[in-house]
Design a protein around this motif. Structure first.
Motif: not given
Length: 133
Positions: A64-70, A78-85, A99-101, A118-120
């Motif tokens: 199970i892989v569950n990335f969520r709460d983006f 500048n074609r960049r994206l930062a995402v906390h999730f 985790m909250s990454n 990636i900051f884990a």
């Protein structure tokens, strides 16, 4: 590049493809010269082939892989994206990691990811070692 395409590159083409266990789907969004780095664990996957080796092992390791709460912040100029999730990973033995990454993405003009930083919030080992140089 527009705002929606930047969001899609990181969220739809990366996180949601991993949630769906679609290795081919996520790899379609990675540039040939793509690099993925996880500095807290000293992992570097240099090039599309190394990223594919890593993600194949990752998807085989975690049932199970569950990335969520983006919570994204897009920079289309500048074609960049930062995402906390939040992410939950459950292996085949039922052991779960929560985790909250934060990920930082850069992409080329075609919307393919060229850099994934990636900051884990938890130590990583199982499912992350293959493909790292």
């Amino acid at each position: 590049m527009d705002h929606a395409k930047v969001l899609a590159a990181g969220i739809d083409n990366f996180f949601l493809q991993l949630n769906a266990h679609s290795l081919s789907g996520v790899m379609d969004g990675i540039a040939e010269n793509g690099v993925m780095r996880i500095p807290s664990s000293n992992f570097v996957y240099d090039g599309k082939d190394a990223i594919e080796v890593h993600l194949d092992d990752f998807l085989k390791t975690f049932k199970i892989v569950n990335f969520r709460d983006f919570k994204p912040a897009a920079d289309p100029i500048n074609r960049r994206l930062a995402v906390h999730f939040n992410v939950s990973l459950t292996d085949h033995d039922g052991d779960a990691t929560h985790m909250s990454n934060a990920n930082f993405f850069e992409m080329n003009e075609d919307g393919k990811l060229t850099d994934i930083l990636i900051f884990a919030s938890a130590p990583l080992s199982k499912g992350f070692e293959a493909g790292s140089s």
